[in-house]
Design an enzyme around this catalytic site. Sequence first.
Site, PDB file in Angstrom:
ATOM      1  N   ASP A  68     -16.203  64.239  53.057  1.00 11.12           N
ATOM      2  CA  ASP A  68     -15.580  63.706  51.850  1.00 11.12           C
ATOM      3  C   ASP A  68     -14.139  63.347  52.208  1.00 11.12           C
ATOM      4  O   ASP A  68     -13.340  64.212  52.576  1.00 11.12           O
ATOM      5  CB  ASP A  68     -15.635  64.756  50.733  1.00 11.12           C
ATOM      6  N   TYR A  75      -9.206  55.871  43.789  1.00 10.84           N
ATOM      7  CA  TYR A  75      -8.036  55.923  42.894  1.00 10.84           C
ATOM      8  C   TYR A  75      -6.918  56.827  43.387  1.00 10.84           C
ATOM      9  O   TYR A  75      -5.897  56.950  42.727  1.00 10.84           O
ATOM     10  CB  TYR A  75      -8.456  56.354  41.485  1.00 10.84           C
ATOM     11  N   LYS A  76      -7.093  57.483  44.539  1.00  8.29           N
ATOM     12  CA  LYS A  76      -6.050  58.384  45.024  1.00  8.29           C
ATOM     13  C   LYS A  76      -5.090  57.589  45.922  1.00  8.29           C
ATOM     14  O   LYS A  76      -4.419  56.691  45.445  1.00  8.29           O
ATOM     15  CB  LYS A  76      -6.697  59.580  45.704  1.00  8.29           C
ATOM     16  N   ARG A 102       1.390  70.813  43.784  1.00 14.88           N
ATOM     17  CA  ARG A 102       1.089  69.836  44.839  1.00 14.88           C
ATOM     18  C   ARG A 102       2.033  68.647  44.715  1.00 14.88           C
ATOM     19  O   ARG A 102       2.221  68.097  43.629  1.00 14.88           O
ATOM     20  CB  ARG A 102      -0.347  69.316  44.711  1.00 14.88           C
ATOM     21  N   PHE A 119     -13.863  71.102  47.130  1.00 14.85           N
ATOM     22  CA  PHE A 119     -13.707  70.581  45.769  1.00 14.85           C
ATOM     23  C   PHE A 119     -14.985  70.855  44.965  1.00 14.85           C
ATOM     24  O   PHE A 119     -16.091  70.589  45.446  1.00 14.85           O
ATOM     25  CB  PHE A 119     -13.444  69.074  45.855  1.00 14.85           C
TER      26      PHE A 119
END
Length: 410
Positions: A195, A220-221, A369, A124
């Site tokens: 991560d 928040y995921k 996704r 990322f």
Amino acid sequence: MTRDACVLLDRADPLGAMRDQFVLDDGVIYLDGNSLGALSHPAIKQVRALLEAEWGRGLIRSWNEAGWIDAPRRIGDKLAALLGADPGEVIVADSTSVNLFKLLAGAARLRPERPVILTEVETFPTDLYLAAGVVDLLGGGREVRAVPRTELRESLDGRVALLMLTHVDYCSGYMHDMRALTEAAHHAGALVLWDLSHSAGAVPLNLNACAVDLAVGCGYKYLNGGPGAPAYLYVSRHLQPEMRSPLWGWMGHASPFDFSPTYAPGDGIARYLCGTPPMLAMAALEAALDLWLSVDLETAWRKSRALSELLIRLVDERGADLGFSVASPRDPWVRGSHVAIRHPEGYRIMRALIARGVIGDFRPPDLMRLALTPLYTRFVDVWDAVDRLVEVVAGRAYEAPPYAQRLAVT
Ligand SMILES: *Cc1c(COP(=O)(O)O)cnc(C)c1O
């Protein structure tokens, strides 16, 4: 696989009732929980209580009386259960990006004679940028070495201070072997930073059993903490005495309310706090985590795998003739909880799909996704999503002009 069979799977699902805890409109199939988890009813209740009772009436007394001041540590301890860490090894604070900075800089300075931060090119971007920023700040001939995934092991030489990796790849969903890579890094004398942004709440984790040194991740995921929720960081107990945060904020001080003019790092994980915790956001995250802690995790991971296996099977069965292919690993043990589907018209197809109530997202150049979140996704949602995917492409609905225009957030 028929739609009726999916309905039966939902009826037999031990987590089926958990969906009622979430605010999900009937017309929407939400498959983007890997970018922003859904809102839960307990989160609404807890934020409202914080607003009305704790802030509204308690005012500043609530730092003590409502336990606000302990929230980063308390919520960190709850999260530790989900990460396979011990209480006192996890703290909730800041954003994932800021936490990466703290741990990258802290770790680099534990291995001053080793100049390299090793990572993979496909990771990322914020992780790459922060590593480059830390190298720029600390100087001393340090460098970020970003190599293809296949070259990670051979690149672990005596110059590597830290191996930094995203456990589950945000694009393909590929999942690294955390235990084996951590062991390889330690064998080479390096520290490891994982991560977990696409891992916590998505796949089983056991940081302690894998002897992980450092980790960060998003709230928040899959954790459903709300947009821009506070993130977390983990520092293994054995590194806590020697490692320091580069951000010497007052909340990480050994005794913040002494108001001493000189900095002294707090004990253990507390030193990674920097400023005042955002309590409205902390309340939402804590409520969401309490939901996670109320389910049997093995059941959740099993459901995740079953949902993604179903999606892959349906895309194979119905989408291959329409140009779809599965870009994620087919082995569920090396895959996170989202599936990437490749199509040359992926962007426009995803826009058309969202217009029809199936919400996923798009990552360039051609990946759609779809996240299979075990707490609120039904088997029938997967069936309906693939049905609409097929319909959008077979009927060429994605060719409508508005879908070609790129939005700011994809
Ligand atoms: C989502 C994500 C981030 C996000 O970082 P923020 O600071 O919350 O914007 C970082 N790293 C990875 C691997 C991610 O998937």
